[in-house]
Write a protein that holds these residues in place. Structure first.
Motif, PDB file in Angstrom:
ATOM      1  N   GLN A  41      12.446  -7.551  -8.111  1.00 51.44           N
ATOM      2  CA  GLN A  41      12.489  -8.909  -7.593  1.00 51.44           C
ATOM      3  C   GLN A  41      11.648  -9.025  -6.328  1.00 51.44           C
ATOM      4  O   GLN A  41      11.492  -8.060  -5.580  1.00 51.44           O
ATOM      5  N   ASP A  42      11.115 -10.229  -6.108  1.00 51.19           N
ATOM      6  CA  ASP A  42      10.441 -10.556  -4.863  1.00 51.19           C
ATOM      7  C   ASP A  42      11.404 -11.416  -4.052  1.00 51.19           C
ATOM      8  O   ASP A  42      11.683 -12.571  -4.407  1.00 51.19           O
ATOM      9  N   ILE A  43      11.934 -10.828  -2.979  1.00 54.20           N
ATOM     10  CA  ILE A  43      12.944 -11.519  -2.174  1.00 54.20           C
ATOM     11  C   ILE A  43      12.226 -12.383  -1.152  1.00 54.20           C
ATOM     12  O   ILE A  43      11.799 -11.918  -0.084  1.00 54.20           O
ATOM     13  N   ILE A  44      12.062 -13.637  -1.463  1.00 55.53           N
ATOM     14  CA  ILE A  44      11.381 -14.573  -0.572  1.00 55.53           C
ATOM     15  C   ILE A  44      12.293 -14.976   0.581  1.00 55.53           C
ATOM     16  O   ILE A  44      11.869 -15.063   1.729  1.00 55.53           O
ATOM     17  N   TYR A  51      11.825 -12.900 -10.086  1.00 51.11           N
ATOM     18  CA  TYR A  51      11.711 -11.696 -10.898  1.00 51.11           C
ATOM     19  C   TYR A  51      10.238 -11.370 -11.087  1.00 51.11           C
ATOM     20  O   TYR A  51       9.440 -12.215 -11.511  1.00 51.11           O
ATOM     21  N   VAL A  52       9.843 -10.121 -10.791  1.00 54.24           N
ATOM     22  CA  VAL A  52       8.438  -9.711 -10.879  1.00 54.24           C
ATOM     23  C   VAL A  52       8.233  -8.544 -11.831  1.00 54.24           C
ATOM     24  O   VAL A  52       7.115  -8.062 -11.979  1.00 54.24           O
ATOM     25  N   GLY A  53       9.284  -8.050 -12.455  1.00 54.22           N
ATOM     26  CA  GLY A  53       9.142  -6.953 -13.403  1.00 54.22           C
ATOM     27  C   GLY A  53       8.730  -5.651 -12.743  1.00 54.22           C
ATOM     28  O   GLY A  53       9.340  -5.217 -11.759  1.00 54.22           O
ATOM     29  N   VAL A  54       7.675  -5.032 -13.238  1.00 53.46           N
ATOM     30  CA  VAL A  54       7.213  -3.731 -12.722  1.00 53.46           C
ATOM     31  C   VAL A  54       6.061  -3.899 -11.735  1.00 53.46           C
ATOM     32  O   VAL A  54       5.338  -2.937 -11.452  1.00 53.46           O
ATOM     33  N   ALA A  58       3.768  -0.809  -9.888  1.00 52.15           N
ATOM     34  CA  ALA A  58       2.321  -0.675 -10.015  1.00 52.15           C
ATOM     35  C   ALA A  58       1.649  -0.713  -8.650  1.00 52.15           C
ATOM     36  O   ALA A  58       0.700   0.036  -8.385  1.00 52.15           O
ATOM     37  N   GLU A  59       2.132  -1.563  -7.760  1.00 56.20           N
ATOM     38  CA  GLU A  59       1.541  -1.655  -6.421  1.00 56.20           C
ATOM     39  C   GLU A  59       1.729  -0.370  -5.638  1.00 56.20           C
ATOM     40  O   GLU A  59       0.806   0.118  -4.968  1.00 56.20           O
ATOM     41  N   VAL A  60       2.932   0.200  -5.724  1.00 57.91           N
ATOM     42  CA  VAL A  60       3.215   1.429  -4.982  1.00 57.91           C
ATOM     43  C   VAL A  60       2.372   2.577  -5.506  1.00 57.91           C
ATOM     44  O   VAL A  60       1.816   3.372  -4.731  1.00 57.91           O
ATOM     45  N   LEU A  61       2.261   2.696  -6.828  1.00 59.58           N
ATOM     46  CA  LEU A  61       1.502   3.805  -7.413  1.00 59.58           C
ATOM     47  C   LEU A  61       0.019   3.722  -7.110  1.00 59.58           C
ATOM     48  O   LEU A  61      -0.685   4.737  -7.168  1.00 59.58           O
ATOM     49  N   ARG A  62      -0.490   2.528  -6.781  1.00 54.73           N
ATOM     50  CA  ARG A  62      -1.900   2.379  -6.417  1.00 54.73           C
ATOM     51  C   ARG A  62      -2.156   2.626  -4.935  1.00 54.73           C
ATOM     52  O   ARG A  62      -3.307   2.691  -4.508  1.00 54.73           O
ATOM     53  N   GLY A 261      10.968  -4.899  -1.763  1.00 56.10           N
ATOM     54  CA  GLY A 261      10.647  -4.695  -3.166  1.00 56.10           C
ATOM     55  C   GLY A 261       9.872  -3.410  -3.405  1.00 56.10           C
ATOM     56  O   GLY A 261      10.302  -2.548  -4.186  1.00 56.10           O
ATOM     57  N   PRO A 262       8.709  -3.218  -2.756  1.00 56.23           N
ATOM     58  CA  PRO A 262       7.980  -1.956  -2.917  1.00 56.23           C
ATOM     59  C   PRO A 262       8.783  -0.744  -2.459  1.00 56.23           C
ATOM     60  O   PRO A 262       8.685   0.332  -3.067  1.00 56.23           O
ATOM     61  N   ALA A 263       9.572  -0.905  -1.380  1.00 57.39           N
ATOM     62  CA  ALA A 263      10.383   0.218  -0.900  1.00 57.39           C
ATOM     63  C   ALA A 263      11.430   0.615  -1.936  1.00 57.39           C
ATOM     64  O   ALA A 263      11.675   1.806  -2.165  1.00 57.39           O
ATOM     65  N   ALA A 264      12.053  -0.375  -2.571  1.00 55.31           N
ATOM     66  CA  ALA A 264      13.050  -0.073  -3.604  1.00 55.31           C
ATOM     67  C   ALA A 264      12.396   0.576  -4.815  1.00 55.31           C
ATOM     68  O   ALA A 264      12.934   1.528  -5.395  1.00 55.31           O
ATOM     69  N   ALA A 265      11.209   0.091  -5.188  1.00 51.59           N
ATOM     70  CA  ALA A 265      10.502   0.696  -6.321  1.00 51.59           C
ATOM     71  C   ALA A 265      10.136   2.144  -6.023  1.00 51.59           C
ATOM     72  O   ALA A 265      10.315   3.030  -6.856  1.00 51.59           O
ATOM     73  N   PHE A 266       9.650   2.380  -4.810  1.00 50.92           N
ATOM     74  CA  PHE A 266       9.292   3.751  -4.475  1.00 50.92           C
ATOM     75  C   PHE A 266      10.527   4.634  -4.351  1.00 50.92           C
ATOM     76  O   PHE A 266      10.463   5.831  -4.638  1.00 50.92           O
ATOM     77  N   SER A 267      11.661   4.087  -3.924  1.00 51.57           N
ATOM     78  CA  SER A 267      12.897   4.876  -3.870  1.00 51.57           C
ATOM     79  C   SER A 267      13.252   5.431  -5.238  1.00 51.57           C
ATOM     80  O   SER A 267      13.639   6.605  -5.367  1.00 51.57           O
ATOM     81  N   LEU A 268      13.106   4.613  -6.258  1.00 50.89           N
ATOM     82  CA  LEU A 268      13.388   5.084  -7.616  1.00 50.89           C
ATOM     83  C   LEU A 268      12.358   6.122  -8.066  1.00 50.89           C
ATOM     84  O   LEU A 268      12.708   7.125  -8.699  1.00 50.89           O
ATOM     85  N   ILE A 269      11.091   5.890  -7.737  1.00 50.82           N
ATOM     86  CA  ILE A 269      10.064   6.870  -8.075  1.00 50.82           C
ATOM     87  C   ILE A 269      10.335   8.186  -7.352  1.00 50.82           C
ATOM     88  O   ILE A 269      10.206   9.269  -7.935  1.00 50.82           O
ATOM     89  N   TYR A 270      10.707   8.089  -6.090  1.00 51.17           N
ATOM     90  CA  TYR A 270      11.032   9.255  -5.266  1.00 51.17           C
ATOM     91  C   TYR A 270      12.170  10.052  -5.892  1.00 51.17           C
ATOM     92  O   TYR A 270      12.117  11.282  -6.016  1.00 51.17           O
TER      93      TYR A 270
END
Length: 299
Positions: A41-44, A51-54, A58-62, A261-270
């Protein structure tokens, strides 16, 4: 004679694990679900989320900063295992087996483990200074241009040396416990056969320590992969990004930039990276132990 009747099974014992389940739910499952929710999600604003999906994944991995942090982390964790495991085994082999000397040695070896992580960073921050620190002043007196705040390579090796000083005793204590669990009958048989010290270590001590060494390797790998406080206090991740590891990258994303959002995505990747490496490492050590047993049986 009548067949025995099946007695009803009392299921009330399962209620005993209910407090544990509740604690695990609040300490692990619910936070994990919250992170998963934020990662898609993008928390405005507190009232508006999209909802932004993946997209965040993708942003974190780049992100090139992530690639640099991952490379630093891999080098550091590999160096930790290559240095601390053999050094801990050697220290355990040199420790007295019994008597008051063994008790004193165990206490002295374990002292560094009692120091809080932020204090460890502060100790080495002072220790490495060239004006008042023993390490920095000694290297400068020997003609070395030492500066852990200005040279990237020296900063990385200083962080590694700090971690070796702090955590090698844990490996030594685990290896020492494994050595003390070996029955004397094995050593007596080795003396009768005229086995050398190296043969005793290779065929008796090392196989018997395999279980505790597996624990030591997994603990040190996970701890080194999550290291944050000590390098943050010592170098702040610098100079540049030389000592910026994955945990510091995550903190910068979540706290410094407040990109949830990116921090949460990277937490899961981590989390998945650590889980994957531990799984591979565990299976590799299991296969290595099985191969050693089969080789010993053939000999």
């Amino acid at each position: 004679m009548s067949a025995p009747q099946n007695k009803p099974v009392n299921q009330r014992a399962w209620l005993l694990i209910l407090p544990v389940f509740i604690c695990v739910a609040f300490s692990a499952i619910l936070p994990l679900m919250t992170v998963v929710n934020y990662s898609v999600q993008d928390i405005i604003s507190p009232e508006r989320r999209v909802y932004v999906g993946v997209e965040w994944f993708a942003e974190v991995l780049r992100d090139e900063d992530l690639h640099a942090a991952l490379w630093n982390q891999m080098k550091f964790s590999l160096a930790v295992l290559l240095v601390e495991i053999p050094l801990g085994i050697a220290l355990a082999l040199a420790m007295p087996a019994q008597g008051w000397r063994a008790s004193v040695t165990l206490v002295v070896v374990a002292l560094s483990l009692l120091i809080p992580w932020n204090v460890v960073g502060t100790i080495w921050q002072i220790f490495g200074r060239t004006d008042i620190g023993l390490l920095g002043h000694s290297l400068e007196a020997l003609g070395f241009d030492y500066s852990y705040t200005g040279d990237a390579t020296q900063a990385w090796f200083t962080v590694l040396l700090m971690d070796v000083w702090h955590w090698t005793p844990l490996v030594a204590l685990l290896a020492y416990a494994g050595l003390r669990s070996i029955p004397d009958a094995y050593y007596q048989a080795a003396r009768i056969d005229g086995a050398s010290k190296f043969s005793v270590f290779r065929y008796i001590q090392l196989p018997k320590m395999r279980g505790v060494l597996m624990i030591a390797v997994l603990l040190r790998f996970m701890d080194s992969f999550m290291i944050y406080t000590e390098p943050f206090v010592l170098t702040g991740g610098g100079p540049g990004n030389a000592t910026t590891f994955l945990s510091q990258y995550l903190t910068q994303k979540a706290v410094g930039q407040f990109d949830l959002g990116p921090a949460a995505a990277f937490s899961l990747i981590y989390f998945l990276i650590i889980l994957l490496f531990c799984f591979v490492l565990y299976n590799w050590m299991q296969r290595l132990g099985t191969a050693q047993k089969e080789g010993a049986n053939h000999e």
